[in-house]
Design a protein around this motif. Structure first.
Motif, PDB file in Angstrom:
ATOM      1  N   ILE A  44      16.393  41.563  48.348  1.00  0.00           N
ATOM      2  CA  ILE A  44      15.984  40.207  47.996  1.00  0.00           C
ATOM      3  C   ILE A  44      14.539  40.187  47.503  1.00  0.00           C
ATOM      4  N   LEU A  45      13.686  40.976  48.128  1.00  0.00           N
ATOM      5  CA  LEU A  45      12.278  41.044  47.720  1.00  0.00           C
ATOM      6  C   LEU A  45      12.107  41.797  46.410  1.00  0.00           C
ATOM      7  N   LEU A  46      13.051  42.683  46.116  1.00  0.00           N
ATOM      8  CA  LEU A  46      12.953  43.527  44.922  1.00  0.00           C
ATOM      9  C   LEU A  46      13.600  42.894  43.698  1.00  0.00           C
ATOM     10  N   ASP A  47      14.782  42.282  43.899  1.00  0.00           N
ATOM     11  CA  ASP A  47      15.567  41.736  42.790  1.00  0.00           C
ATOM     12  C   ASP A  47      15.690  40.221  42.963  1.00  0.00           C
ATOM     13  N   PRO A  48      15.171  39.432  42.027  1.00  0.00           N
ATOM     14  CA  PRO A  48      15.229  37.964  42.170  1.00  0.00           C
ATOM     15  C   PRO A  48      16.644  37.402  42.155  1.00  0.00           C
ATOM     16  N   ASP A  49      17.608  38.168  41.631  1.00  0.00           N
ATOM     17  CA  ASP A  49      18.987  37.682  41.566  1.00  0.00           C
ATOM     18  C   ASP A  49      19.802  38.060  42.796  1.00  0.00           C
ATOM     19  N   GLY A 104       5.778  40.741  60.967  1.00  0.00           N
ATOM     20  CA  GLY A 104       5.261  42.093  60.843  1.00  0.00           C
ATOM     21  C   GLY A 104       4.151  42.261  59.851  1.00  0.00           C
ATOM     22  N   GLY A 105       3.718  41.189  59.194  1.00  0.00           N
ATOM     23  CA  GLY A 105       2.615  41.267  58.238  1.00  0.00           C
ATOM     24  C   GLY A 105       3.085  41.675  56.850  1.00  0.00           C
ATOM     25  N   SER A 106       2.142  41.666  55.911  1.00  0.00           N
ATOM     26  CA  SER A 106       2.461  42.019  54.524  1.00  0.00           C
ATOM     27  C   SER A 106       2.881  43.480  54.401  1.00  0.00           C
ATOM     28  N   SER A 107       2.385  44.331  55.305  1.00  0.00           N
ATOM     29  CA  SER A 107       2.779  45.744  55.258  1.00  0.00           C
ATOM     30  C   SER A 107       4.261  45.910  55.562  1.00  0.00           C
ATOM     31  N   ARG A 108       4.792  45.054  56.426  1.00  0.00           N
ATOM     32  CA  ARG A 108       6.215  45.122  56.753  1.00  0.00           C
ATOM     33  C   ARG A 108       7.066  44.723  55.550  1.00  0.00           C
ATOM     34  N   LEU A 109       6.623  43.688  54.817  1.00  0.00           N
ATOM     35  CA  LEU A 109       7.363  43.287  53.624  1.00  0.00           C
ATOM     36  C   LEU A 109       7.333  44.393  52.572  1.00  0.00           C
ATOM     37  N   SER A 110       6.176  45.017  52.400  1.00  0.00           N
ATOM     38  CA  SER A 110       6.067  46.117  51.436  1.00  0.00           C
ATOM     39  C   SER A 110       6.950  47.283  51.852  1.00  0.00           C
ATOM     40  N   GLU A 111       7.032  47.541  53.139  1.00  0.00           N
ATOM     41  CA  GLU A 111       7.862  48.627  53.641  1.00  0.00           C
ATOM     42  C   GLU A 111       9.335  48.377  53.338  1.00  0.00           C
ATOM     43  N   LEU A 112       9.775  47.123  53.462  1.00  0.00           N
ATOM     44  CA  LEU A 112      11.165  46.790  53.153  1.00  0.00           C
ATOM     45  C   LEU A 112      11.493  47.077  51.694  1.00  0.00           C
ATOM     46  N   VAL A 113      10.548  46.745  50.814  1.00  0.00           N
ATOM     47  CA  VAL A 113      10.760  46.992  49.379  1.00  0.00           C
ATOM     48  C   VAL A 113      10.794  48.486  49.098  1.00  0.00           C
ATOM     49  N   GLU A 114       9.888  49.245  49.707  1.00  0.00           N
ATOM     50  CA  GLU A 114       9.815  50.689  49.463  1.00  0.00           C
ATOM     51  C   GLU A 114      11.076  51.409  49.939  1.00  0.00           C
ATOM     52  N   ARG A 115      11.714  50.895  50.980  1.00  0.00           N
ATOM     53  CA  ARG A 115      12.905  51.550  51.511  1.00  0.00           C
ATOM     54  C   ARG A 115      14.159  51.244  50.688  1.00  0.00           C
ATOM     55  N   THR A 116      14.089  50.267  49.796  1.00  0.00           N
ATOM     56  CA  THR A 116      15.263  49.853  49.028  1.00  0.00           C
ATOM     57  C   THR A 116      15.264  50.549  47.674  1.00  0.00           C
ATOM     58  N   LEU A 117      16.310  51.312  47.416  1.00  0.00           N
ATOM     59  CA  LEU A 117      16.427  52.036  46.151  1.00  0.00           C
ATOM     60  C   LEU A 117      17.170  51.230  45.099  1.00  0.00           C
ATOM     61  N   SER A 118      18.178  50.450  45.526  1.00  0.00           N
ATOM     62  CA  SER A 118      18.995  49.712  44.571  1.00  0.00           C
ATOM     63  C   SER A 118      19.629  48.514  45.275  1.00  0.00           C
ATOM     64  N   SER A 121      24.852  47.566  45.728  1.00  0.00           N
ATOM     65  CA  SER A 121      25.885  47.396  46.761  1.00  0.00           C
ATOM     66  C   SER A 121      25.488  46.360  47.810  1.00  0.00           C
ATOM     67  N   ILE A 122      24.589  45.449  47.450  1.00  0.00           N
ATOM     68  CA  ILE A 122      24.095  44.501  48.446  1.00  0.00           C
ATOM     69  C   ILE A 122      25.209  43.591  48.964  1.00  0.00           C
ATOM     70  N   ASP A 123      26.233  43.337  48.121  1.00  0.00           N
ATOM     71  CA  ASP A 123      27.354  42.496  48.561  1.00  0.00           C
ATOM     72  C   ASP A 123      28.101  43.140  49.717  1.00  0.00           C
ATOM     73  N   GLU A 124      28.381  44.441  49.598  1.00  0.00           N
ATOM     74  CA  GLU A 124      29.099  45.145  50.646  1.00  0.00           C
ATOM     75  C   GLU A 124      28.248  45.293  51.910  1.00  0.00           C
ATOM     76  N   VAL A 125      26.949  45.500  51.715  1.00  0.00           N
ATOM     77  CA  VAL A 125      26.055  45.613  52.874  1.00  0.00           C
ATOM     78  C   VAL A 125      26.004  44.288  53.640  1.00  0.00           C
ATOM     79  N   ALA A 126      26.057  43.172  52.905  1.00  0.00           N
ATOM     80  CA  ALA A 126      26.058  41.855  53.552  1.00  0.00           C
ATOM     81  C   ALA A 126      27.302  41.683  54.417  1.00  0.00           C
TER      82      ALA A 126
END
Length: 336
Positions: A44-49, A104-118, A121-126
């Motif tokens: 969600i943080l990486l892809d606006p759609d 968790g602060g702004s570092s936590r949000l940045s960490e979430l983005v860094e861990r996401t490659l694509s 498959s977000i529909d299936e993960v949901a």
């Protein structure tokens, strides 16, 4: 990184009551998948759609961690206002509302983005996150059922009904089917109007009595229809005919609750209607030679119908609702 609280030193635990013995033990974690939650939030943080692909499937309560729930709730709020849900927008809104440090602060949000490659498959993960959430709900409902069992202030019928509602509510928690194009709806609407203009269809469920269907436009869901009349005027016959026709013509499950006649008597009547032989002759077995094949075919036809009879003379409304609910769960569809 997800922080895990350090276990406190062992200390003497208080004695548990009978209800508490059924609760999960401290070393048991409820079903959850934190990695899947992180993938969704990072997407969600990486892809606006991405938020639009999971908003109708996933609810904030499905997230196991409170911080994850807050981030997702914020994303839904921004999305509903037509605002972006990227890292900058989310961080700014959380900071302005004093929620940033809580998640968790702004570092936590940045960490979430860094861990996401694509986000492919977000529909299936949901769906996976919702699966874990429903399992937690099942555990919660199980504990509630246990408490109901220990509550002796309520009548047993009410306890059973509330217990079934707890479990049934989970089985009915289905994601939304999403948006349907207007063109598709209009096509079906035109076909219905065209069919009804020819006099071959009604708005509700037809019972195959032409004049009755013309007056009522078929059986409508949520309607209570009372068939009244003096004794021996044919009330049972017309109701059985309607039930048989709905089950036979539309292949819909039908329940018949009889507080007077036994299920055997009702079955004789149904069989008499199906084969056109007087029920009195069926009971005595006085059939002509050429009627036996007709009887066998009638039994075969009725045996295939999703028609169910309960002849308990003192059934309560709660018991009837419970049986109907159970039948819906077994067949996976609504009753006729």
């Amino acid at each position: 990184m997800v922080s895990v609280p350090i276990n406190e030193p062992e200390r003497e635990r208080p004695k548990r009551t009978g209800v508490e013995l059924f609760e999960a033990t401290p070393d048991q974690l409820p079903p959850q998948n934190l990695e899947a939650e992180e993938v969704i939030l990072g997407g969600i943080l990486l892809d606006p759609d991405a938020i639009g692909r999971v908003a109708d499937v996933l609810q904030p309560e499905a997230f196991y961690l409170g911080a994850h729930r807050e981030i997702y709730r914020t994303a839904l709020m921004l999305h509903s206002q037509g605002k972006p849900t990227d890292l900058t927008a989310m961080g700014a809104w959380l900071a302005d509302t004093g929620q940033l440090e809580k998640v968790g602060g702004s570092s936590r949000l940045s960490e979430l983005v860094e861990r996401t490659l694509s986000t492919a498959s977000i529909d299936e993960v949901a769906k996976l996150v919702m699966d874990k959430y429903l399992r937690r709900q099942l555990i919660r409902s199980g504990n509630q059922v246990i408490r109901l069992g220990f509550d002796q202030s309520k009548p047993m019928d009410q306890v059973l009904d509330e217990a079934e509602q707890e479990i049934f509510a989970i089985s009915q928690a289905k994601p939304s089917i999403g948006l349907t194009p207007t063109a598709e709806i209009l096509t079906r609407t035109f076909e219905e109007i065209e069919t009804r203009s020819l006099g071959t269809a009604v708005a509700g469920i037809p019972v195959n009595f032409y004049d009755l269907d013309a007056m009522t436009q078929g059986l409508q869901r949520a309607d209570l229809i009372i068939v009244a009349g003096r004794p021996a005027m044919g009330k049972t016959s017309i109701v059985l005919n309607m039930a048989k026709n709905v089950a036979q013509l539309h292949n819909l499950p039908v329940c018949v609750f009889s507080l007077e006649m036994s299920k055997e008597q009702l079955t004789y009547r149904l069989l008499s209607m199906e084969v056109g032989i007087e029920s009195g002759r069926l009971r005595t077995g006085r059939l002509h030679q050429d009627e036996w094949p007709l009887l066998g075919q009638g039994i075969s036809n009725l045996g295939r119908l999703p028609l169910f009879i309960d002849d308990k003379p003192n059934s309560s409304v709660l018991e009837m609702r419970s049986l109907c609910r159970r039948l819906m769960a077994e067949h996976g569809r609504e009753l006729g």
